[in-house]
Design a protein around this motif. Structure first.
Motif, PDB file in Angstrom:
ATOM      1  N   GLY A   9       0.805  -1.209   0.000  1.00 27.28           N
ATOM      2  CA  GLY A   9       0.000   0.000   0.000  1.00 27.28           C
ATOM      3  C   GLY A   9       0.841   1.263   0.000  1.00 27.28           C
ATOM      4  N   ILE A  10       0.171   2.392  -0.174  1.00 23.22           N
ATOM      5  CA  ILE A  10       0.832   3.688  -0.154  1.00 23.22           C
ATOM      6  C   ILE A  10       1.586   3.852   1.169  1.00 23.22           C
ATOM      7  CG2 ILE A  10      -1.244   4.852   0.739  1.00 23.22           C
ATOM      8  CD1 ILE A  10      -0.406   7.319  -0.945  1.00 23.22           C
ATOM      9  N   GLY A  11       2.825   4.315   1.092  1.00 23.23           N
ATOM     10  CA  GLY A  11       3.626   4.558   2.285  1.00 23.23           C
ATOM     11  C   GLY A  11       4.238   3.319   2.917  1.00 23.23           C
ATOM     12  N   SER A  12       4.109   2.167   2.257  1.00 30.30           N
ATOM     13  CA  SER A  12       4.643   0.933   2.850  1.00 30.30           C
ATOM     14  C   SER A  12       6.167   0.852   2.752  1.00 30.30           C
ATOM     15  CB  SER A  12       4.018  -0.298   2.196  1.00 30.30           C
ATOM     16  OG  SER A  12       4.339  -0.346   0.814  1.00 30.30           O
ATOM     17  N   GLY A  13       6.738   1.572   1.799  1.00 33.63           N
ATOM     18  CA  GLY A  13       8.191   1.547   1.627  1.00 33.63           C
ATOM     19  C   GLY A  13       8.651   0.732   0.439  1.00 33.63           C
ATOM     20  N   LYS A  14       7.768   0.526  -0.531  1.00 33.91           N
ATOM     21  CA  LYS A  14       8.127  -0.243  -1.733  1.00 33.91           C
ATOM     22  C   LYS A  14       9.360   0.338  -2.425  1.00 33.91           C
ATOM     23  CE  LYS A  14       4.205   0.408  -3.821  1.00 33.91           C
ATOM     24  NZ  LYS A  14       3.459   1.201  -2.844  1.00 33.91           N
ATOM     25  N   SER A  15       9.377   1.650  -2.584  1.00 33.04           N
ATOM     26  CA  SER A  15      10.493   2.295  -3.298  1.00 33.04           C
ATOM     27  C   SER A  15      11.804   2.122  -2.548  1.00 33.04           C
ATOM     28  CB  SER A  15      10.209   3.780  -3.518  1.00 33.04           C
ATOM     29  OG  SER A  15       9.085   3.931  -4.354  1.00 33.04           O
ATOM     30  N   THR A  16      11.758   2.226  -1.234  1.00 33.46           N
ATOM     31  CA  THR A  16      12.970   2.034  -0.428  1.00 33.46           C
ATOM     32  C   THR A  16      13.492   0.609  -0.593  1.00 33.46           C
ATOM     33  OG1 THR A  16      12.221   3.680   1.166  1.00 33.46           O
ATOM     34  CG2 THR A  16      13.902   2.110   1.923  1.00 33.46           C
ATOM     35  N   VAL A  17      12.594  -0.358  -0.515  1.00 31.01           N
ATOM     36  CA  VAL A  17      12.991  -1.760  -0.689  1.00 31.01           C
ATOM     37  C   VAL A  17      13.549  -1.977  -2.100  1.00 31.01           C
ATOM     38  CG1 VAL A  17      12.120  -4.139  -0.780  1.00 31.01           C
ATOM     39  CG2 VAL A  17      11.428  -2.622   1.100  1.00 31.01           C
ATOM     40  N   CYS A  18      12.925  -1.365  -3.094  1.00 28.25           N
ATOM     41  CA  CYS A  18      13.415  -1.503  -4.474  1.00 28.25           C
ATOM     42  C   CYS A  18      14.822  -0.934  -4.626  1.00 28.25           C
ATOM     43  CB  CYS A  18      12.461  -0.817  -5.451  1.00 28.25           C
ATOM     44  SG  CYS A  18      10.949  -1.744  -5.739  1.00 28.25           S
ATOM     45  N   ARG A  19      15.091   0.169  -3.967  1.00 29.99           N
ATOM     46  CA  ARG A  19      16.443   0.759  -4.051  1.00 29.99           C
ATOM     47  C   ARG A  19      17.486  -0.183  -3.460  1.00 29.99           C
ATOM     48  NH1 ARG A  19      13.458   5.412  -3.321  1.00 29.99           N
ATOM     49  NH2 ARG A  19      13.831   5.602  -1.085  1.00 29.99           N
ATOM     50  N   PRO A  27      17.493  -5.216 -11.742  1.00 27.25           N
ATOM     51  CA  PRO A  27      16.747  -4.187 -12.476  1.00 27.25           C
ATOM     52  C   PRO A  27      15.328  -4.061 -11.910  1.00 27.25           C
ATOM     53  CG  PRO A  27      17.749  -5.775 -13.981  1.00 27.25           C
ATOM     54  CD  PRO A  27      17.862  -6.342 -12.598  1.00 27.25           C
ATOM     55  N   VAL A  28      14.858  -2.816 -11.775  1.00 26.94           N
ATOM     56  CA  VAL A  28      13.527  -2.562 -11.232  1.00 26.94           C
ATOM     57  C   VAL A  28      12.734  -1.701 -12.212  1.00 26.94           C
ATOM     58  CG1 VAL A  28      12.182  -1.572  -9.334  1.00 26.94           C
ATOM     59  CG2 VAL A  28      14.379  -2.690  -8.851  1.00 26.94           C
ATOM     60  N   TYR A  29      11.532  -2.147 -12.508  1.00 35.16           N
ATOM     61  CA  TYR A  29      10.582  -1.403 -13.338  1.00 35.16           C
ATOM     62  C   TYR A  29       9.574  -0.746 -12.405  1.00 35.16           C
ATOM     63  CZ  TYR A  29       7.143  -0.536 -17.050  1.00 35.16           C
ATOM     64  OH  TYR A  29       6.267   0.045 -17.946  1.00 35.16           O
ATOM     65  N   TYR A  30       9.519   0.581 -12.419  1.00 31.50           N
ATOM     66  CA  TYR A  30       8.600   1.331 -11.567  1.00 31.50           C
ATOM     67  C   TYR A  30       7.346   1.650 -12.390  1.00 31.50           C
ATOM     68  CZ  TYR A  30      12.511   1.818  -8.356  1.00 31.50           C
ATOM     69  OH  TYR A  30      13.553   1.564  -7.487  1.00 31.50           O
ATOM     70  N   ALA A  31       6.274   0.887 -12.172  1.00 35.72           N
ATOM     71  CA  ALA A  31       5.086   0.971 -13.018  1.00 35.72           C
ATOM     72  C   ALA A  31       4.439   2.355 -13.011  1.00 35.72           C
ATOM     73  CB  ALA A  31       4.077  -0.095 -12.606  1.00 35.72           C
ATOM     74  N   LYS A 109       9.177  -5.837 -10.816  1.00 28.77           N
ATOM     75  CA  LYS A 109       8.180  -4.861 -11.274  1.00 28.77           C
ATOM     76  C   LYS A 109       7.501  -4.318 -10.030  1.00 28.77           C
ATOM     77  CE  LYS A 109       3.726  -4.335 -13.484  1.00 28.77           C
ATOM     78  NZ  LYS A 109       2.532  -5.057 -13.942  1.00 28.77           N
ATOM     79  N   GLU A 110       7.702  -3.030  -9.746  1.00 24.32           N
ATOM     80  CA  GLU A 110       7.108  -2.392  -8.582  1.00 24.32           C
ATOM     81  C   GLU A 110       5.790  -1.754  -8.993  1.00 24.32           C
ATOM     82  OE1 GLU A 110       5.997   0.999  -6.171  1.00 24.32           O
ATOM     83  OE2 GLU A 110       6.907   1.216  -8.120  1.00 24.32           O
ATOM     84  N   ALA A 111       4.710  -2.106  -8.272  1.00 22.96           N
ATOM     85  CA  ALA A 111       3.393  -1.542  -8.557  1.00 22.96           C
ATOM     86  C   ALA A 111       2.489  -1.697  -7.345  1.00 22.96           C
ATOM     87  CB  ALA A 111       2.766  -2.237  -9.765  1.00 22.96           C
ATOM     88  N   ALA A 112       1.585  -0.737  -7.168  1.00 22.72           N
ATOM     89  CA  ALA A 112       0.635  -0.806  -6.055  1.00 22.72           C
ATOM     90  C   ALA A 112      -0.493  -1.784  -6.361  1.00 22.72           C
ATOM     91  CB  ALA A 112       0.067   0.579  -5.765  1.00 22.72           C
ATOM     92  N   ILE A 113      -0.813  -1.940  -7.641  1.00 18.13           N
ATOM     93  CA  ILE A 113      -1.875  -2.860  -8.049  1.00 18.13           C
ATOM     94  C   ILE A 113      -1.219  -4.104  -8.620  1.00 18.13           C
ATOM     95  CG2 ILE A 113      -3.845  -3.215  -9.579  1.00 18.13           C
ATOM     96  CD1 ILE A 113      -4.222  -0.148  -9.528  1.00 18.13           C
ATOM     97  N   MET A 114      -1.531  -5.245  -8.025  1.00 24.22           N
ATOM     98  CA  MET A 114      -0.900  -6.486  -8.472  1.00 24.22           C
ATOM     99  C   MET A 114      -1.856  -7.640  -8.221  1.00 24.22           C
ATOM    100  SD  MET A 114       3.032  -7.440  -7.809  1.00 24.22           S
ATOM    101  CE  MET A 114       3.489  -5.907  -8.594  1.00 24.22           C
ATOM    102  N   LYS A 115      -1.838  -8.579  -9.158  1.00 26.52           N
ATOM    103  CA  LYS A 115      -2.683  -9.760  -9.029  1.00 26.52           C
ATOM    104  C   LYS A 115      -1.841 -11.007  -9.212  1.00 26.52           C
ATOM    105  CE  LYS A 115      -6.723  -7.318 -10.591  1.00 26.52           C
ATOM    106  NZ  LYS A 115      -7.683  -7.086 -11.625  1.00 26.52           N
ATOM    107  N   LYS A 116      -2.224 -12.046  -8.517  1.00 25.53           N
ATOM    108  CA  LYS A 116      -1.537 -13.339  -8.634  1.00 25.53           C
ATOM    109  C   LYS A 116      -1.675 -13.834 -10.070  1.00 25.53           C
ATOM    110  CE  LYS A 116       0.492 -16.724  -6.312  1.00 25.53           C
ATOM    111  NZ  LYS A 116       1.725 -16.504  -5.593  1.00 25.53           N
ATOM    112  N   GLY A 117      -0.588 -14.336 -10.606  1.00 28.74           N
ATOM    113  CA  GLY A 117      -0.615 -14.884 -11.952  1.00 28.74           C
ATOM    114  C   GLY A 117      -0.614 -13.844 -13.044  1.00 28.74           C
ATOM    115  N   ALA A 118      -0.396 -12.585 -12.692  1.00 31.89           N
ATOM    116  CA  ALA A 118      -0.401 -11.503 -13.679  1.00 31.89           C
ATOM    117  C   ALA A 118       0.960 -11.416 -14.366  1.00 31.89           C
ATOM    118  CB  ALA A 118      -0.763 -10.188 -13.006  1.00 31.89           C
ATOM    119  N   ASP A 119       1.307 -12.470 -15.080  1.00 33.54           N
ATOM    120  CA  ASP A 119       2.584 -12.525 -15.803  1.00 33.54           C
ATOM    121  C   ASP A 119       3.789 -12.401 -14.878  1.00 33.54           C
ATOM    122  OD1 ASP A 119       1.167 -12.782 -18.212  1.00 33.54           O
ATOM    123  OD2 ASP A 119       1.001 -10.609 -18.392  1.00 33.54           O
ATOM    124  N   LEU A 120       3.605 -12.792 -13.617  1.00 35.07           N
ATOM    125  CA  LEU A 120       4.692 -12.746 -12.648  1.00 35.07           C
ATOM    126  C   LEU A 120       4.896 -14.133 -12.060  1.00 35.07           C
ATOM    127  CD1 LEU A 120       3.640  -9.462 -10.822  1.00 35.07           C
ATOM    128  CD2 LEU A 120       5.536  -9.717 -12.436  1.00 35.07           C
TER     129      LEU A 120
END
Length: 191
Positions: A9-19, A27-31, A109-120
């Motif tokens: 979720g927003i503010g969880s720290g995804k970007s920090t973890v990605c760094r 390599p990180v893709y920021y959706a 692939k970093e994204a707030a919206i994600m679904k199981k089996g979504a090409d991952l």
């Protein structure tokens, strides 16, 4: 090559973890960032948005965020249609991006919206309590009010949903991140 999603979720720290993953050479893709670029620069995407929302969607060639926000928040069907333009464009773009990184053990692939089996192949969830996420977001996004942030949180997936789709959970409350990221990294290298 494994295709790994990283979400939360927003503010969880995804970007920090990605760094941290990036310092390990991943390599990180920021959706969200790439979506903004596509909305601003991809002529096909721009044309579809103008067809949907009218010429006011772009002001002097620039994406007119206040106009678009007002339009889509007044009409949920417009938001659905806008997402129907942007999400497929991002999906196509990330697939090409991933193809460009063949030979790597894995990409993120970093994204707030994600679904199981979504090409991952795997999903990492960055977890933090609502109060911690709210405090971080208020500090980072000074132009947003607490009410706006809470509204965003309300519209995002729940922690139960994220936990249910995830293969790995990184706790970002008061926990040390680097050891957790290193542990996930090692598991992904040996998957």
């Amino acid at each position: 090559m494994l295709r790994v999603g990283i979400t939360g979720g927003i503010g969880s720290g995804k970007s920090t973890v990605c760094r941290i993953f990036e310092t390990l050479g991943v390599p990180v893709y920021y959706a969200d960032e790439e979506a903004k670029k596509l909305i601003s620069c991809d002529e096909a995407v721009k044309s579809q948005i103008i067809d949907l929302l009218g010429e006011d969607a772009y002001l002097n060639g620039q994406y007119n965020v206040p106009f678009v926000k007002k339009a889509v928040f007044q009409d949920a069907s417009l938001l659905t249609a806008l997402n129907g333009i942007v999400h497929p464009a991002v999906k196509k773009h990330v697939i090409m991006w991933m193809e460009g990184h063949r030979g790597r053990p894995y990409v993120l692939k970093e994204a707030a919206i994600m679904k199981k089996g979504a090409d991952l192949d795997k999903i990492i969830y960055v977890s933090a309590s609502e109060e911690v996420r709210l405090a971080r977001t208020l500090e980072r996004d000074t132009e947003r009010t607490e009410e706006e942030i809470r509204a965003i949180m309300k519209n995002q997936f729940s922690s139960e949903y994220f936990k249910g789709i995830s293969d790995f959970i990184i706790e970002n409350e008061n926990n040390l991140l680097i050891p957790q990221v290193l542990a996930v990294h090692q598991k992904l290298l040996t998957s």
